[in-house]
Structure formats: C-alpha cells, structure tokens
Design a protein around this motif. Structure first.
Motif, PDB file in Angstrom:
ATOM      1  N   PHE A   1      -7.815  -0.341   0.008  1.00  0.00           N
ATOM      2  CA  PHE A   1      -7.608  -1.776   0.184  1.00  0.00           C
ATOM      3  C   PHE A   1      -8.751  -2.350   1.006  1.00  0.00           C
TER       4      PHE A   1
ATOM      5  N   VAL B   1      -5.360   5.573  -2.530  1.00  0.00           N
ATOM      6  CA  VAL B   1      -5.073   4.136  -2.519  1.00  0.00           C
ATOM      7  C   VAL B   1      -6.036   3.465  -1.551  1.00  0.00           C
TER       8      VAL B   1
ATOM      9  N   CYS C   1       0.840  -1.199   0.000  1.00  0.00           N
ATOM     10  CA  CYS C   1       0.000   0.000   0.000  1.00  0.00           C
ATOM     11  C   CYS C   1       0.880   1.256   0.000  1.00  0.00           C
TER      12      CYS C   1
END
Length: 95
Positions: free
Chosen positions: A85, A83, A71
């Motif tokens: 996740f 970003v 990441c």
C-alpha cells in the motif's frame, strides 16, 4: 565472600549468573572493558537532536484504521501474497 576491591555481578533477570572480584580498578578496567567496542559511538549536538525530533513530527501518520482493515482483509484472503500500500508517498509491504 567479598573481601574488598571491586566486584562485578551479572544477572539474568533476578538470578545472579556471574560474579568477579578485582583488587584494583585497573584490573577491572583491563578485564571488563577491553571487550567493549566503542568504534560506533558518535557525538551528537543538541541542534542535531532538535532537528531529528522536528523531522519525526513530519513523518506520516499511521495507516488509517479503515485502510489497515482493508489491508488485513486482503492478506487474509490471499495469505501467500505480498500486500502493498501507499501512503503519503511512502510504500509499505505486508508479507
């Protein structure tokens, strides 16, 4: 010089920034406590605390180190990108 009654001192770190003296506890209470807002206080039972703490144990663990490194690498490669996740059904974004 403090003569008697009740004294309230306020410190910023270790520096005395304010000192007030009151002749009676009633004066102190009326002056110092009237500005406090207790409307947000709630009563919590021991059972509710136990339930809260048991739920804390069920929360997902931190992102594994390899995933965190990936990441961070993506964020370095694309600094202006958001970003995101997924882990255990939870989604997080790194601005």
């Amino acid at each position: 010089m403090w003569i008697g009654g009740y004294r309230v001192e306020r410190y910023l770190g270790e520096v005395l920034i304010d000192e007030r003296q009151y002749e009676s506890l009633e004066d102190l209470t009326e002056t110092e406590l009237e500005a406090l807002d207790f409307s947000e206080l709630v009563q919590v039972t021991d059972e509710e605390l136990e339930h809260y703490h048991s739920k804390a144990e069920e929360r997902p663990a931190l992102l594994p180190l390899d995933a965190a490194a990936e990441c961070n690498a993506l964020k370095e490669q694309y600094p202006d990108a958001l970003v995101g996740f997924e882990q255990n059904g939870y989604y997080a974004m790194k601005p």
